[in-house]
Design a protein around this motif. Structure first.
Motif, PDB file in Angstrom:
ATOM      1  N   MET A  74     -24.528  -4.969  91.011  1.00 34.74           N
ATOM      2  CA  MET A  74     -23.800  -6.196  91.335  1.00 34.74           C
ATOM      3  C   MET A  74     -23.457  -6.798  89.966  1.00 34.74           C
ATOM      4  O   MET A  74     -24.352  -7.101  89.182  1.00 34.74           O
ATOM      5  N   VAL A  75     -22.160  -6.939  89.664  1.00 39.77           N
ATOM      6  CA  VAL A  75     -21.796  -7.285  88.281  1.00 39.77           C
ATOM      7  C   VAL A  75     -21.508  -8.766  88.068  1.00 39.77           C
ATOM      8  O   VAL A  75     -21.296  -9.184  86.938  1.00 39.77           O
ATOM      9  N   SER A  76     -21.510  -9.537  89.148  1.00 34.70           N
ATOM     10  CA  SER A  76     -21.082 -10.934  88.990  1.00 34.70           C
ATOM     11  C   SER A  76     -22.268 -11.884  88.832  1.00 34.70           C
ATOM     12  O   SER A  76     -23.165 -11.925  89.679  1.00 34.70           O
ATOM     13  N   PRO A 138     -29.945 -15.106  88.300  1.00 30.49           N
ATOM     14  CA  PRO A 138     -30.629 -13.915  88.833  1.00 30.49           C
ATOM     15  C   PRO A 138     -30.093 -12.633  88.207  1.00 30.49           C
ATOM     16  O   PRO A 138     -30.855 -11.716  87.895  1.00 30.49           O
ATOM     17  N   TYR A 139     -28.784 -12.584  88.000  1.00 29.83           N
ATOM     18  CA  TYR A 139     -28.169 -11.408  87.362  1.00 29.83           C
ATOM     19  C   TYR A 139     -28.807 -11.139  85.998  1.00 29.83           C
ATOM     20  O   TYR A 139     -29.167 -10.004  85.678  1.00 29.83           O
ATOM     21  N   ALA A 140     -28.958 -12.206  85.204  1.00 30.35           N
ATOM     22  CA  ALA A 140     -29.507 -12.041  83.856  1.00 30.35           C
ATOM     23  C   ALA A 140     -30.978 -11.623  83.909  1.00 30.35           C
ATOM     24  O   ALA A 140     -31.415 -10.759  83.138  1.00 30.35           O
ATOM     25  N   GLY A 182     -13.998 -10.008  86.635  1.00 29.76           N
ATOM     26  CA  GLY A 182     -13.942 -10.622  85.311  1.00 29.76           C
ATOM     27  C   GLY A 182     -12.775 -11.596  85.196  1.00 29.76           C
ATOM     28  O   GLY A 182     -11.733 -11.425  85.842  1.00 29.76           O
ATOM     29  N   VAL A 183     -12.943 -12.604  84.342  1.00 30.60           N
ATOM     30  CA  VAL A 183     -11.961 -13.698  84.283  1.00 30.60           C
ATOM     31  C   VAL A 183     -10.583 -13.227  83.844  1.00 30.60           C
ATOM     32  O   VAL A 183      -9.566 -13.755  84.297  1.00 30.60           O
ATOM     33  N   ILE A 184     -10.505 -12.218  82.991  1.00 30.60           N
ATOM     34  CA  ILE A 184      -9.179 -11.796  82.507  1.00 30.60           C
ATOM     35  C   ILE A 184      -8.342 -11.230  83.653  1.00 30.60           C
ATOM     36  O   ILE A 184      -7.157 -11.554  83.794  1.00 30.60           O
ATOM     37  N   THR A 206     -17.102 -20.169  75.330  1.00 32.18           N
ATOM     38  CA  THR A 206     -16.549 -19.040  74.570  1.00 32.18           C
ATOM     39  C   THR A 206     -17.135 -17.713  75.058  1.00 32.18           C
ATOM     40  O   THR A 206     -18.280 -17.658  75.533  1.00 32.18           O
ATOM     41  N   ARG A 207     -16.315 -16.668  74.898  1.00 33.34           N
ATOM     42  CA  ARG A 207     -16.740 -15.315  75.260  1.00 33.34           C
ATOM     43  C   ARG A 207     -16.237 -14.319  74.215  1.00 33.34           C
ATOM     44  O   ARG A 207     -15.207 -14.504  73.595  1.00 33.34           O
ATOM     45  N   ASP A 208     -16.992 -13.229  74.102  1.00 34.71           N
ATOM     46  CA  ASP A 208     -16.649 -12.106  73.225  1.00 34.71           C
ATOM     47  C   ASP A 208     -16.096 -11.012  74.142  1.00 34.71           C
ATOM     48  O   ASP A 208     -16.862 -10.308  74.812  1.00 34.71           O
ATOM     49  N   PRO A 265     -18.195 -26.518  86.489  1.00 37.01           N
ATOM     50  CA  PRO A 265     -18.718 -25.253  85.934  1.00 37.01           C
ATOM     51  C   PRO A 265     -19.470 -24.471  87.007  1.00 37.01           C
ATOM     52  O   PRO A 265     -20.027 -25.065  87.937  1.00 37.01           O
ATOM     53  N   ARG A 266     -19.485 -23.154  86.866  1.00 39.13           N
ATOM     54  CA  ARG A 266     -20.192 -22.318  87.838  1.00 39.13           C
ATOM     55  C   ARG A 266     -21.680 -22.282  87.530  1.00 39.13           C
ATOM     56  O   ARG A 266     -22.071 -22.306  86.353  1.00 39.13           O
ATOM     57  N   ALA A 267     -22.483 -22.165  88.602  1.00 37.17           N
ATOM     58  CA  ALA A 267     -23.935 -22.017  88.416  1.00 37.17           C
ATOM     59  C   ALA A 267     -24.206 -20.768  87.590  1.00 37.17           C
ATOM     60  O   ALA A 267     -23.546 -19.744  87.766  1.00 37.17           O
ATOM     61  N   GLY A 268     -25.169 -20.874  86.690  1.00 31.01           N
ATOM     62  CA  GLY A 268     -25.592 -19.698  85.924  1.00 31.01           C
ATOM     63  C   GLY A 268     -24.704 -19.389  84.742  1.00 31.01           C
ATOM     64  O   GLY A 268     -24.929 -18.413  84.019  1.00 31.01           O
ATOM     65  N   ASP A 269     -23.650 -20.205  84.529  1.00 32.91           N
ATOM     66  CA  ASP A 269     -22.686 -19.917  83.463  1.00 32.91           C
ATOM     67  C   ASP A 269     -23.296 -20.168  82.080  1.00 32.91           C
ATOM     68  O   ASP A 269     -23.887 -21.213  81.829  1.00 32.91           O
ATOM     69  N   VAL A 270     -23.098 -19.199  81.204  1.00 30.32           N
ATOM     70  CA  VAL A 270     -23.530 -19.338  79.809  1.00 30.32           C
ATOM     71  C   VAL A 270     -22.447 -20.128  79.066  1.00 30.32           C
ATOM     72  O   VAL A 270     -21.263 -19.986  79.350  1.00 30.32           O
TER      73      VAL A 270
HETATM   74  C1  UD2 Z   1     -19.491 -11.299  82.423  1.00 31.21           C
HETATM   75  C2  UD2 Z   1     -19.709 -10.113  83.336  1.00 31.21           C
HETATM   76  C3  UD2 Z   1     -21.161  -9.850  83.518  1.00 31.21           C
HETATM   77  C4  UD2 Z   1     -21.871  -9.744  82.175  1.00 31.21           C
HETATM   78  C5  UD2 Z   1     -21.479 -10.901  81.231  1.00 31.21           C
HETATM   79  C6  UD2 Z   1     -21.947 -10.678  79.796  1.00 31.21           C
HETATM   80  C7  UD2 Z   1     -17.955  -9.804  85.012  1.00 31.21           C
HETATM   81  C8  UD2 Z   1     -17.492 -10.107  86.385  1.00 31.21           C
HETATM   82  N1  UD2 Z   1     -19.113 -10.363  84.651  1.00 31.21           N
HETATM   83  O1  UD2 Z   1     -20.040 -12.491  82.996  1.00 31.21           O
HETATM   84  O2  UD2 Z   1     -21.333  -8.669  84.277  1.00 31.21           O
HETATM   85  O3  UD2 Z   1     -21.699  -8.505  81.593  1.00 31.21           O
HETATM   86  O4  UD2 Z   1     -20.073 -11.074  81.167  1.00 31.21           O
HETATM   87  O5  UD2 Z   1     -21.453 -11.629  78.934  1.00 31.21           O
HETATM   88  O6  UD2 Z   1     -17.337  -9.069  84.274  1.00 31.21           O
HETATM   89  N2  UD2 Z   1     -14.063 -18.343  84.924  1.00 31.21           N
HETATM   90  C9  UD2 Z   1     -13.084 -19.300  85.244  1.00 31.21           C
HETATM   91  N3  UD2 Z   1     -12.245 -19.055  86.300  1.00 31.21           N
HETATM   92  C10 UD2 Z   1     -12.322 -17.907  87.055  1.00 31.21           C
HETATM   93  C11 UD2 Z   1     -13.330 -16.930  86.723  1.00 31.21           C
HETATM   94  C12 UD2 Z   1     -14.170 -17.196  85.648  1.00 31.21           C
HETATM   95  O7  UD2 Z   1     -12.999 -20.359  84.602  1.00 31.21           O
HETATM   96  O8  UD2 Z   1     -11.545 -17.725  88.005  1.00 31.21           O
HETATM   97  C13 UD2 Z   1     -14.966 -18.597  83.779  1.00 31.21           C
HETATM   98  C14 UD2 Z   1     -16.430 -18.480  84.128  1.00 31.21           C
HETATM   99  O9  UD2 Z   1     -16.939 -19.673  84.680  1.00 31.21           O
HETATM  100  C15 UD2 Z   1     -17.019 -18.144  82.750  1.00 31.21           C
HETATM  101  C16 UD2 Z   1     -15.914 -17.313  82.080  1.00 31.21           C
HETATM  102  O10 UD2 Z   1     -14.714 -17.606  82.798  1.00 31.21           O
HETATM  103  O11 UD2 Z   1     -17.249 -19.305  82.004  1.00 31.21           O
HETATM  104  C17 UD2 Z   1     -16.185 -15.809  82.171  1.00 31.21           C
HETATM  105  O12 UD2 Z   1     -16.493 -15.500  83.515  1.00 31.21           O
HETATM  106  P1  UD2 Z   1     -16.657 -13.987  84.026  1.00 31.21           P
HETATM  107  O13 UD2 Z   1     -17.037 -14.053  85.467  1.00 31.21           O
HETATM  108  O14 UD2 Z   1     -15.475 -13.189  83.646  1.00 31.21           O
HETATM  109  O15 UD2 Z   1     -17.810 -13.434  83.090  1.00 31.21           O
HETATM  110  P2  UD2 Z   1     -19.315 -13.881  82.772  1.00 31.21           P
HETATM  111  O16 UD2 Z   1     -19.321 -14.279  81.341  1.00 31.21           O
HETATM  112  O17 UD2 Z   1     -19.853 -14.819  83.792  1.00 31.21           O
END
Ligand code: UD2
Length: 310
Positions: A74-76, A138-140, A182-184, A206-208, A265-270
């Motif tokens: 489960m990747v989300s 939980p994912y982390a 994933g957000v992209i 921010t994200r890498d 913001p989403r729950a669990g968001d870094v």
């Molecule tokens: C991603 C990976 C996860 C893990 C992690 C490591 C996915 C689905 N999840 O989690 O498996 O490897 O990275 O860093 O690839 N967001 C929005 N709008 C949207 C969707 C997302 O604002 O419609 C935000 C979200 O709240 C977060 C950011 O975009 O702040 C990235 O979200 P994500 O779900 O792509 O990835 P993340 O970092 O939760």
């Protein structure tokens, strides 16, 4: 060499499968096809439709394999906060099944997908692998547990293990239709169809972001490298952007003005994520080949070529 790729019909898995086939390996896939898709795979690849929670199926799939690349999960992060038990079941029990089956079948090495999510609340940037885990979801926690289980199998069971902490992976075949993708891929789909994109939070997180082909290269190097045995290794690009910068880059590539709406913001968001890439370079000999703009352009080209995706 015979290789089993769990989750091989998924976004990252199908990219790895292609690379393995190009290198002349004998590849088989185990995937429950819940988020993975058969059409992601070349037609001649054997895909065993089974879940990693199915012990017997995983045991049978490992027979004769020298290497297992374990990507099924489960990747989300956000879905794991809604369904924590299912997350632990798939990501922890499923991974234990894979490790036990690989050992039982005499496989040499298992390469596992861990995650940058393990760093969680740790405030220091960039994230180095020796920093404490401070999971926020939980994912982390599940991914952290995977690393502990891999270490156990490595130390006591004669199985070589390598854990890769993926940062935010993107590229062709990431499913844009799922809200848990994933957000992209989600943002690209909204922008391509001229619909507003929802930013969770202020957009300054921010994200890498790392391109999927770079991740596949790291997985293959982790399967081979003698130095990597028993290691945990970040897989990122070593650069970060805010979510708002990302959306602007994406809009520039597509050629549209972004329309944004903001939600909580989403729950669990870094908050911030950035990879130290020293180990990736020294232990795997890898550095990211694809910059963000090129990766985004390739992803958009793919989405435009796939009617279902765009
Ligand atoms: C991603 C990976 C996860 C893990 C992690 C490591 C996915 C689905 N999840 O989690 O498996 O490897 O990275 O860093 O690839 N967001 C929005 N709008 C949207 C969707 C997302 O604002 O419609 C935000 C979200 O709240 C977060 C950011 O975009 O702040 C990235 O979200 P994500 O779900 O792509 O990835 P993340 O970092 O939760």
């Amino acid at each position: 060499m015979k290789v089993l790729v769990t989750g091989g019909a998924g976004f990252i898995g199908s990219t790895v499968v292609r690379r393995l086939l190009a290198g002349g390996q004998d590849v088989q896939v185990l995937d429950n096809l819940e988020t993975g898709k058969l059409r992601n795979l070349p037609a001649d690849v054997l895909c065993i439709k089974a879940d990693v929670r199915d012990e017997a199926a995983v045991r049978a799939a490992c027979v004769g394999c020298e290497l297992v690349i374990h990507l099924a999960a489960m990747v989300s992060v956000s879905l794991s906060t809604v369904e924590p038990e299912r997350c632990f079941d798939i990501n922890v029990s499923g991974t234990r099944n894979v490790l036990a089956a690989a050992r039982g079948a005499g496989c040499r090495r298992v390469v596992l997908a861990s995650s940058a999510a393990v760093y969680g609340d740790e405030p220091t940037l960039p994230k180095r692998e020796d920093m404490p885990a401070m999971p926020l979801s939980p994912y982390a926690y599940a991914k952290w547990q995977n690393e502990i289980d891999a270490a156990y199998f490595q130390r006591f069971c004669g199985l070589e293990t390598v854990c890769l902490r993926f940062f935010n992976v993107f590229g062709p075949r990431q499913d844009p239709a799922s809200p848990y993708s994933g957000v992209i891929s989600i943002a690209a789909r909204r922008l391509l169809s001229q619909q507003p994109f929802t930013v969770f939070g202020d957009g300054l997180q921010t994200r890498d972001f790392v391109f999927v082909e770079d991740v596949a290269a790291a997985l293959l190097a982790a399967a081979q490298s003698p130095q990597a045995v028993g290691s945990i290794i970040n897989v990122g690009r070593g650069e970060r952007v805010t979510l708002l910068q990302l959306v602007q880059e994406l809009s520039d590539v597509i050629g549209v003005q972004p329309a944004l709406q903001f939600a909580d913001p989403r729950a669990g968001d870094v908050r911030h994520s950035l990879s130290d890439v020293t180990r990736l370079r020294t232990q795997l000999g890898i550095h990211s080949q694809v910059d963000l703009k090129t990766g985004l352009a390739t992803t958009i080209d793919w989405m435009r070529s796939e009617p279902d995706a765009a």
